[in-house]
Design a protein around this motif. Structure first.
Motif, PDB file in Angstrom:
ATOM      1  N   LYS A 235       0.828  -1.203   0.000  1.00  0.00           N
ATOM      2  CA  LYS A 235       0.000   0.000   0.000  1.00  0.00           C
ATOM      3  C   LYS A 235       0.868   1.260   0.000  1.00  0.00           C
ATOM      4  O   LYS A 235       0.627   2.199  -0.760  1.00  0.00           O
ATOM      5  N   VAL A 236       1.898   1.244   0.811  1.00  0.00           N
ATOM      6  CA  VAL A 236       2.792   2.404   0.858  1.00  0.00           C
ATOM      7  C   VAL A 236       3.485   2.561  -0.492  1.00  0.00           C
ATOM      8  O   VAL A 236       3.595   3.662  -1.035  1.00  0.00           O
ATOM      9  N   TYR A 237       3.932   1.422  -1.033  1.00  0.00           N
ATOM     10  CA  TYR A 237       4.613   1.464  -2.329  1.00  0.00           C
ATOM     11  C   TYR A 237       3.658   1.970  -3.417  1.00  0.00           C
ATOM     12  O   TYR A 237       4.035   2.764  -4.278  1.00  0.00           O
ATOM     13  N   GLY A 238       2.421   1.515  -3.351  1.00  0.00           N
ATOM     14  CA  GLY A 238       1.420   1.940  -4.331  1.00  0.00           C
ATOM     15  C   GLY A 238       1.230   3.450  -4.311  1.00  0.00           C
ATOM     16  O   GLY A 238       1.142   4.092  -5.360  1.00  0.00           O
ATOM     17  N   VAL A 239       1.186   4.003  -3.137  1.00  0.00           N
ATOM     18  CA  VAL A 239       1.005   5.463  -3.024  1.00  0.00           C
ATOM     19  C   VAL A 239       2.287   6.180  -3.458  1.00  0.00           C
ATOM     20  O   VAL A 239       2.248   7.167  -4.193  1.00  0.00           O
ATOM     21  N   ALA A 240       3.427   5.637  -3.024  1.00  0.00           N
ATOM     22  CA  ALA A 240       4.710   6.285  -3.348  1.00  0.00           C
ATOM     23  C   ALA A 240       4.943   6.352  -4.855  1.00  0.00           C
ATOM     24  O   ALA A 240       5.607   7.262  -5.342  1.00  0.00           O
ATOM     25  N   THR A 241       4.405   5.387  -5.586  1.00  0.00           N
ATOM     26  CA  THR A 241       4.642   5.370  -7.036  1.00  0.00           C
ATOM     27  C   THR A 241       3.509   6.023  -7.826  1.00  0.00           C
ATOM     28  O   THR A 241       3.591   6.161  -9.033  1.00  0.00           O
ATOM     29  N   PHE A 242       2.457   6.423  -7.144  1.00  0.00           N
ATOM     30  CA  PHE A 242       1.325   7.029  -7.852  1.00  0.00           C
ATOM     31  C   PHE A 242       1.604   8.489  -8.184  1.00  0.00           C
ATOM     32  O   PHE A 242       1.221   8.989  -9.233  1.00  0.00           O
ATOM     33  N   TYR A 243       2.276   9.173  -7.266  1.00  0.00           N
ATOM     34  CA  TYR A 243       2.442  10.621  -7.384  1.00  0.00           C
ATOM     35  C   TYR A 243       3.807  10.970  -7.977  1.00  0.00           C
ATOM     36  O   TYR A 243       4.825  10.410  -7.581  1.00  0.00           O
ATOM     37  N   THR A 244       3.808  11.946  -8.886  1.00  0.00           N
ATOM     38  CA  THR A 244       5.059  12.234  -9.581  1.00  0.00           C
ATOM     39  C   THR A 244       6.081  12.947  -8.705  1.00  0.00           C
ATOM     40  O   THR A 244       7.261  12.938  -9.022  1.00  0.00           O
ATOM     41  N   LEU A 245       5.648  13.572  -7.610  1.00  0.00           N
ATOM     42  CA  LEU A 245       6.640  14.243  -6.770  1.00  0.00           C
ATOM     43  C   LEU A 245       7.410  13.255  -5.895  1.00  0.00           C
ATOM     44  O   LEU A 245       8.393  13.620  -5.265  1.00  0.00           O
ATOM     45  N   PHE A 246       6.937  12.010  -5.822  1.00  0.00           N
ATOM     46  CA  PHE A 246       7.658  11.014  -5.027  1.00  0.00           C
ATOM     47  C   PHE A 246       8.560  10.180  -5.928  1.00  0.00           C
ATOM     48  O   PHE A 246       8.226   9.900  -7.074  1.00  0.00           O
ATOM     49  N   SER A 247       9.677   9.762  -5.372  1.00  0.00           N
ATOM     50  CA  SER A 247      10.568   8.912  -6.139  1.00  0.00           C
ATOM     51  C   SER A 247      11.071   7.768  -5.265  1.00  0.00           C
ATOM     52  O   SER A 247      11.419   7.972  -4.109  1.00  0.00           O
ATOM     53  N   THR A 248      11.088   6.572  -5.839  1.00  0.00           N
ATOM     54  CA  THR A 248      11.598   5.417  -5.094  1.00  0.00           C
ATOM     55  C   THR A 248      13.055   5.150  -5.461  1.00  0.00           C
ATOM     56  O   THR A 248      13.631   4.163  -5.049  1.00  0.00           O
ATOM     57  N   LYS A 249      13.603   6.033  -6.282  1.00  0.00           N
ATOM     58  CA  LYS A 249      15.018   5.898  -6.640  1.00  0.00           C
ATOM     59  C   LYS A 249      15.752   7.165  -6.240  1.00  0.00           C
ATOM     60  O   LYS A 249      15.158   8.247  -6.237  1.00  0.00           O
TER      61      LYS A 249
END
Ligand code: FMN
Lengths: 536, 159
Positions: B61-75
């Motif tokens: 769920k956290v990952y889903g939200v983190a990757t939904f929005y363009t201001l967030f980055s997982t890299k």
């Protein structure tokens, strides 16, 4: 925190300081205390109130009575008569009782402009609640809380004919009545400041220039529907808007204009800011609600509508920034006053953002129903560089494109759809004859493919295919039948997409096919760009 | 999930502090992600796992939200993120030439990060400053009325 039934604002601007306002302020504080009113009446020093030749000036709220040339010796009379007995001290109000306090009945004219929403933008210091108050700020809230029942407030908004300025043009009073009639232990007011529509930046400038008007409008909405909590969802990119709103909330709380028991009415209202994180679809009201709840901002299936089942499942009013900014003046001046602006079907003004190939870009506020021609040539200063007008896209990337034959169409929420377009958020993108229709169409379609959230198939697949077909035509690989396919696919998306994103994505392409079909055909049949600019 | 550099990111104590600030409420997830990213520059696998266990919600769920929005980055991204608007109002006024100038000046394509970790170049949707199009945003600073000639001058301020 303490709450006061009256506020006495003492102008602390330099001209009043020179006339001795500090002494008047100190005398007021002492006299109010001596009469035992210091828990009910608050004396506040403000920034400049305007009528500097009449200093020292003071204003007593909630009535908004302005006293001029006040001397220390006048103070006991003001406290005795006005603050204790509720009688205006007429000998101190002068001939024009509200001198210097600008009334909405005398709008500032800027060319053809008419300023209701932008009444304070660029006029007051947005970080000063006092300046907002000096321009009748929070008077509408005071009036609602002390003189009107919630149902009267809704009735006034209904009668004003105000429709939502976020794009969908839903009647605001009617929307409020759904939430007012819903039975719930908790209701919410949401201000939609996600403003992602390309070409739109009005909400940003309203928030930066007049943040208190939004807080006041939200509190009025809260009172009308029975909500005591509001959220403002602001785009994460709007750094200054967030900062100014934060300050405004603190200031309003400090004066007891937000918080509990506002104006001693028993009504309480609090506002919190929520920061967006970059997703166009979160501007859609249910996507926005999901986002505030900490989820992916994917729109919900409607019905139920937010009005009855919104944030945390509770009845929720969602309104655009500009819609809310219209609320205080409507309540203060009445619906009839509002209806004298704009058209019969669509009263009021509209804030537009002028962008693209136009001499004067920027923010304007004009009566609803103005023609595109007047906006472009009388306010916008025409097309620069000696070029010709080719088309205008109204309503942002989700809106339609109008050719020069339609320059005289009145721009309002009902007339533009008759020509396949929309007024939407009020973005006006002007394009001159140097632009290739197919190149622009590709830019539009790329946007929707990128912003589709992927929840429903018609939009997820449809936006990708629309972009793919247009990109092929732009590369000179179009085939006969492509235009019919675009049209058909667009029609399917319009009826089957879950939210407005997929429903609106075909709008620009459909109007371009309607008004500029020959340019598409030249790209497909002759592998030729009539403007010679797209590099085919 | 992309394996992120293990050493980078944010320490668990900091995540815990941020979660406490929001009373560990799952509905504050977007705000929490904003804060953690501000601290760490991006949302690492560790940070996401930490947030999930702290809020007692699934990592997915956290990952889903983190990757939904363009201001967030997982890299991990560059120290300066250059966001370039290529929506219609900027496009009409020549955003393409700005993109080319940025790519040339930094020697990276759109979406890339310079090898010294200083700059990341990416597209953004409309920045809401269309009155001064074409526009870009470098971290929190907006630059408008751009021309290809101005690009090297602006970048110089950050080099
Ligand atoms: C994809 C999409 C994006 C939207 N973006 C916004 C927006 O940025 N701001 C806004 O006020 N309304 C936006 N809307 C409209 C909202 O769903 C909603 O109608 C509006 O906030 C209601 O407020 P109003 O009645 O005051 O206009 C968007 C709708 C869609 C479908």
């Amino acid at each position: 925190m303490e709450f006061y039934r009256s506020h006495v604002l003492v102008c602390g601007g330099t001209p009043c300081v020179l006339e001795g306002c500090k002494g008047v302020r100190d005398a007021l504080i002492a006299e109010v205390k001596r009469r035992g009113l210091d828990r009910e009446v608050k004396v506040v020093e403000t920034g400049c109130l305007g009528p500097c030749d009449l200093g020292p000036v003071i204003v007593v709220y909630p009535e908004g009575t302005l006293y001029q040339k006040v001397r220390v010796s006048d103070v006991p009379e003001i406290v005795e008569q006005h603050l204790l007995k509720g009688r205006v001290v007429t000998r101190l109000v002068g001939e024009a009782p509200q001198a210097g306090v600008v009334k909405y009945e005398e709008p500032t004219y800027l060319g053809v402009q008419e300023r209701i929403v932008l009444r304070n933008c660029g006029v007051i210091d947005p970080e000063s609640i006092e300046e907002y108050i000096a321009r009748d700020g929070y008077r509408a809230l005071a009036k609602c809380l002390t003189e009107m029942k919630p149902a009267d407030v809704i009735e006034a908004v209904k009668k004003s004919g105000l429709v939502g300025r976020g794009g969908a043009a839903f009647p605001t009073g009617l929307k409020w009545s759904f939430t007012a009639n819903a039975d719930a232990d908790q209701k919410y007011i949401l201000c939609n400041a996600d403003e992602g529509e390309p070409g739109t930046f009005k909400d940003r400038l309203i928030l930066e220039g007049d943040p208190h008007s939004i807080l006041e409008g939200m509190a009025i909405a809260g009172y009308a529907v029975g909500a005591n909590k509001g959220f403002i969802y602001v785009r994460g990119e709007y750094v200054l808007s967030i900062e100014r709103l934060g300050k405004a909330i603190e200031q309003a709380k400090a004066l007891g204009l937000l918080g509990s028991n506002i104006f001693g009415s028993g009504f309480s209202f609090d506002v919190e800011i929520r920061k967006g994180a970059g997703a166009y679809v979160c501007g859609e009201e249910t996507g926005l609600i999901e986002s505030i709840e900490g989820k992916r901002g994917e729109p919900r299936i409607k019905p139920p509508y937010p009005g009855t089942e919104g944030l945390y499942g509770k009845p929720t009013v969602v309104n655009n920034v500009e819609t809310i900014a219209n609320i205080p003046p409507i309540l203060l001046n009445g619906p009839d006053w509002f209806r004298q602006f704009g058209t019969e079907r669509c009263p009021g003004t509209k804030v537009f953002t002028l962008t693209g190939d136009i001499t004067n870009k920027g923010l304007i506020e004009v009566p609803m129903g103005i023609t595109l021609r007047r906006v472009i040539y009388e306010i916008g200063g025409g097309i620069p560089g000696g070029r010709e007008f080719k088309m205008a896209q109204t309503g942002g990337t989700s809106g339609g494109c109008l050719p020069k034959e339609l320059l005289d169409v009145p721009m309002d929420y009902f007339t533009l759809p008759e020509h396949g377009s929309a007024l939407g958020s009020g973005a006006l993108l002007i394009m001159d004859d140097s632009h290739c229709i197919v190149d622009i169409a590709e830019c539009f379609m790329r946007f929707f493919e990128h912003e589709s959230c992927g929840k429903c198939t018609p939009c997820r697949e449809g936006t990708a295919r629309l972009h793919e077909i247009v990109a092929k035509i732009a590369r000179g690989e179009g085939k006969p039948g492509d235009l019919e396919l675009l049209d058909e696919l667009g029609s399917v998306m319009q009826v089957s997409s879950l939210c407005g994103l997929g429903q609106a994505a075909p709008v620009p392409i459909k109007t371009m096919l309607k008004y500029f079909r020959d340019e598409f055909e030249a790209h497909i049949n002759d592998r030729l760009c009539p403007t010679g600019t797209c590099g085919i | 999930m992309e394996p992120a550099a293990k050493s980078a990111g944010v320490c668990p104590a900091k995540v815990s502090e941020i979660l406490a600030k929001y009373s560990r409420r799952p509905d504050a997830l977007v705000s929490i992600l904003h804060d953690v990213q501000k601290e760490a520059g991006y949302l690492s696998e560790e940070a996401i796992t930490e947030i999930a266990s702290g809020l007692d919600i699934p990592v997915s769920k956290v990952y889903g939200v983190a990757t939904f929005y363009t201001l967030f980055s997982t890299k991990p991204k560059g120290q300066y993120i250059i966001r370039v608007c290529e929506n219609a109002p900027c496009h009409v006024l020549g955003a393409k030439a700005i993109v080319e100038a940025l790519e040339k000046e930094l020697g990276i394509p759109m979406g890339g990060t310079t090898s010294d970790g200083k700059f990341t170049l990416e597209y953004t949707s409309c920045l809401g400053v269309c009155g001064v199009a074409p526009a870009i945003m470098i971290n929190e600073a907006v630059y408008g009325n751009l021309t290809p000639e101005r690009v090297p001058l602006i970048l110089k301020e950050y080099k």
